[in-house]
Scaffold this motif. Structure first.
Motif, PDB file in Angstrom:
ATOM      1  N   ILE A 111      34.452  41.387  17.686  1.00 51.78           N
ATOM      2  CA  ILE A 111      35.441  41.355  18.695  1.00 51.78           C
ATOM      3  C   ILE A 111      34.834  41.395  19.902  1.00 51.78           C
ATOM      4  CG2 ILE A 111      37.733  42.040  19.376  1.00 51.78           C
ATOM      5  CD1 ILE A 111      38.161  43.139  16.646  1.00 51.78           C
ATOM      6  N   ASP A 112      34.765  40.538  20.908  1.00 46.65           N
ATOM      7  CA  ASP A 112      33.785  40.644  21.857  1.00 46.65           C
ATOM      8  C   ASP A 112      35.046  40.647  23.318  1.00 46.65           C
ATOM      9  OD1 ASP A 112      31.359  40.035  21.031  1.00 46.65           O
ATOM     10  OD2 ASP A 112      31.874  37.908  20.831  1.00 46.65           O
ATOM     11  N   ALA A 113      34.471  41.467  24.020  1.00 51.93           N
ATOM     12  CA  ALA A 113      35.357  41.666  25.427  1.00 51.93           C
ATOM     13  C   ALA A 113      34.367  41.848  26.608  1.00 51.93           C
ATOM     14  CB  ALA A 113      36.345  42.871  25.231  1.00 51.93           C
ATOM     15  N   SER A 114      34.881  41.481  27.896  1.00 47.84           N
ATOM     16  CA  SER A 114      34.321  41.753  28.848  1.00 47.84           C
ATOM     17  C   SER A 114      35.321  42.009  30.162  1.00 47.84           C
ATOM     18  CB  SER A 114      33.365  40.510  29.310  1.00 47.84           C
ATOM     19  OG  SER A 114      34.112  39.335  29.694  1.00 47.84           O
ATOM     20  N   TRP A 115      35.004  42.812  30.941  1.00 52.20           N
ATOM     21  CA  TRP A 115      35.606  43.277  32.329  1.00 52.20           C
ATOM     22  C   TRP A 115      34.764  42.948  33.439  1.00 52.20           C
ATOM     23  CZ3 TRP A 115      35.694  45.635  27.675  1.00 52.20           C
ATOM     24  CH2 TRP A 115      36.693  46.108  26.885  1.00 52.20           C
ATOM     25  N   VAL A 116      35.222  42.664  34.694  1.00 56.22           N
ATOM     26  CA  VAL A 116      34.770  42.579  35.979  1.00 56.22           C
ATOM     27  C   VAL A 116      35.290  43.532  36.988  1.00 56.22           C
ATOM     28  CG1 VAL A 116      34.406  40.841  37.867  1.00 56.22           C
ATOM     29  CG2 VAL A 116      34.609  40.061  35.559  1.00 56.22           C
ATOM     30  N   PHE A 117      34.387  44.212  37.494  1.00 61.46           N
ATOM     31  CA  PHE A 117      34.545  45.196  38.434  1.00 61.46           C
ATOM     32  C   PHE A 117      33.826  44.949  39.747  1.00 61.46           C
ATOM     33  CE2 PHE A 117      34.183  46.959  34.108  1.00 61.46           C
ATOM     34  CZ  PHE A 117      35.110  47.986  33.922  1.00 61.46           C
ATOM     35  N   ALA A 118      34.181  45.553  40.818  1.00 61.09           N
ATOM     36  CA  ALA A 118      33.224  45.795  42.049  1.00 61.09           C
ATOM     37  C   ALA A 118      31.977  46.400  41.674  1.00 61.09           C
ATOM     38  CB  ALA A 118      34.310  46.517  43.226  1.00 61.09           C
ATOM     39  N   ALA A 119      30.980  46.015  42.474  1.00 57.65           N
ATOM     40  CA  ALA A 119      29.781  46.322  42.163  1.00 57.65           C
ATOM     41  C   ALA A 119      29.582  47.853  42.593  1.00 57.65           C
ATOM     42  CB  ALA A 119      28.821  45.440  42.646  1.00 57.65           C
ATOM     43  N   PRO A 120      29.048  48.291  41.996  1.00 56.31           N
ATOM     44  CA  PRO A 120      28.551  49.748  42.265  1.00 56.31           C
ATOM     45  C   PRO A 120      27.328  49.705  43.555  1.00 56.31           C
ATOM     46  CG  PRO A 120      27.329  49.530  40.121  1.00 56.31           C
ATOM     47  CD  PRO A 120      28.033  48.458  40.524  1.00 56.31           C
ATOM     48  N   PRO A 121      27.432  50.900  44.106  1.00 54.79           N
ATOM     49  CA  PRO A 121      26.486  50.820  45.314  1.00 54.79           C
ATOM     50  C   PRO A 121      25.207  50.383  44.786  1.00 54.79           C
ATOM     51  CG  PRO A 121      27.947  52.795  45.503  1.00 54.79           C
ATOM     52  CD  PRO A 121      28.169  52.235  44.204  1.00 54.79           C
ATOM     53  N   PRO A 122      24.044  50.125  45.666  1.00 58.21           N
ATOM     54  CA  PRO A 122      22.882  49.646  45.284  1.00 58.21           C
ATOM     55  C   PRO A 122      21.902  50.716  44.542  1.00 58.21           C
ATOM     56  CG  PRO A 122      23.159  48.572  47.367  1.00 58.21           C
ATOM     57  CD  PRO A 122      24.485  49.833  46.990  1.00 58.21           C
ATOM     58  N   ASP A 123      22.280  51.947  45.168  1.00 56.49           N
ATOM     59  CA  ASP A 123      21.419  53.214  44.578  1.00 56.49           C
ATOM     60  C   ASP A 123      21.656  53.788  43.170  1.00 56.49           C
ATOM     61  OD1 ASP A 123      23.789  53.938  45.620  1.00 56.49           O
ATOM     62  OD2 ASP A 123      22.748  56.070  46.218  1.00 56.49           O
ATOM     63  N   VAL A 124      22.758  53.002  42.599  1.00 56.73           N
ATOM     64  CA  VAL A 124      23.350  53.633  41.238  1.00 56.73           C
ATOM     65  C   VAL A 124      22.644  52.470  40.245  1.00 56.73           C
ATOM     66  CG1 VAL A 124      25.422  53.545  39.740  1.00 56.73           C
ATOM     67  CG2 VAL A 124      25.510  54.032  41.830  1.00 56.73           C
ATOM     68  N   GLU A 125      21.887  53.398  39.355  1.00 58.78           N
ATOM     69  CA  GLU A 125      21.059  52.774  38.235  1.00 58.78           C
ATOM     70  C   GLU A 125      21.658  52.796  36.948  1.00 58.78           C
ATOM     71  OE1 GLU A 125      17.066  54.387  38.542  1.00 58.78           O
ATOM     72  OE2 GLU A 125      16.778  53.766  40.414  1.00 58.78           O
ATOM     73  N   ALA A 126      22.686  53.784  36.744  1.00 60.28           N
ATOM     74  CA  ALA A 126      23.307  53.826  35.437  1.00 60.28           C
ATOM     75  C   ALA A 126      24.798  54.490  35.797  1.00 60.28           C
ATOM     76  CB  ALA A 126      22.569  54.925  34.696  1.00 60.28           C
ATOM     77  N   MET A 127      25.611  54.056  34.795  1.00 64.87           N
ATOM     78  CA  MET A 127      27.216  54.743  34.761  1.00 64.87           C
ATOM     79  C   MET A 127      27.502  54.754  33.480  1.00 64.87           C
ATOM     80  SD  MET A 127      28.758  51.791  37.388  1.00 64.87           S
ATOM     81  CE  MET A 127      29.868  52.747  38.343  1.00 64.87           C
ATOM     82  N   ASP A 128      28.395  55.845  33.517  1.00 61.58           N
ATOM     83  CA  ASP A 128      29.282  56.059  32.342  1.00 61.58           C
ATOM     84  C   ASP A 128      30.467  55.044  32.177  1.00 61.58           C
ATOM     85  OD1 ASP A 128      27.702  58.491  32.190  1.00 61.58           O
ATOM     86  OD2 ASP A 128      29.160  59.883  32.552  1.00 61.58           O
ATOM     87  N   VAL A 129      30.499  54.690  30.699  1.00 61.32           N
ATOM     88  CA  VAL A 129      31.612  53.686  30.601  1.00 61.32           C
ATOM     89  C   VAL A 129      32.651  54.281  29.560  1.00 61.32           C
ATOM     90  CG1 VAL A 129      31.887  51.403  29.383  1.00 61.32           C
ATOM     91  CG2 VAL A 129      29.901  51.906  30.921  1.00 61.32           C
ATOM     92  N   GLN A 130      33.922  53.911  29.831  1.00 59.22           N
ATOM     93  CA  GLN A 130      35.072  54.405  28.945  1.00 59.22           C
ATOM     94  C   GLN A 130      35.646  53.222  28.568  1.00 59.22           C
ATOM     95  OE1 GLN A 130      36.471  57.875  28.257  1.00 59.22           O
ATOM     96  NE2 GLN A 130      37.330  56.535  26.590  1.00 59.22           N
ATOM     97  N   ILE A 131      35.890  53.007  27.216  1.00 66.13           N
ATOM     98  CA  ILE A 131      36.597  51.750  26.844  1.00 66.13           C
ATOM     99  C   ILE A 131      37.621  52.288  25.980  1.00 66.13           C
ATOM    100  CG2 ILE A 131      36.578  49.517  25.585  1.00 66.13           C
ATOM    101  CD1 ILE A 131      33.676  49.308  26.537  1.00 66.13           C
TER     102      ILE A 131
END
Length: 145
Positions: A111-131
């Motif tokens: 089951i595939d899904a995708s979401w679009v967000f505002a881009a994080p600042p350029p210095d952000v190399e990783a983010m935590d993800v909650q689905i």
């Protein structure tokens, strides 16, 4: 695939005592292009078996346990700047997302899904993800194109 986790899933209504449902959760990518970031995700139910042969298996909604099981959304957590990013919305307030979970899927099918967000600042190399209500994926790498 940049992150993977297997969780226990809820049992179907007609499950037997031997039924064990797991769900493979896959973060396929978190990609920034210009001013937006796209999160690509896949859930694969396993062990649903014959429990729902007539309808073809579970929906993404049914696999996501907890109080928010009527909809499944995502959020990005920027731990560097202490910010939470929610999906962008259209003029009607609907999240900008692409999903194939309108119906039921067979056991073992993605089951595939995708979401679009505002881009994080350029210095952000990783983010935590909650689905949905699933456990948080920590330090998902951000790819910039």
């Amino acid at each position: 695939m940049v992150a993977r986790r297997r969780v226990y899933g809820p049992l179907p209504e007609d499950a037997t005592a031997e039924t064990r449902v797991t769900v493979d959760l896959l973060i396929r990518g978190l990609t920034v292009r210009g001013r937006t970031a796209t999160l690509r995700f896949t859930a694969i139910p396993r062990g649903w078996g014959r429990a729902r042969d007539a309808t073809g298996g579970p929906t993404l909604y049914e696999l996501n346990p907890g109080p928010n099981s009527e909809f499944v959304s995502a959020q990005l957590i920027d731990v560097q700047h202490l910010r939470r990013h929610l999906p962008l919305q259209d003029d009607e307030g609907e999240a900008i997302a692409g999903m194939n979970y309108a119906g039921n899927v067979s056991d073992g099918r993605p089951i595939d899904a995708s979401w679009v967000f505002a881009a994080p600042p350029p210095d952000v190399e990783a983010m935590d993800v909650q689905i949905g209500s699933w456990p948080i994926f920590r330090e998902v790498p951000v790819t910039r194109r």
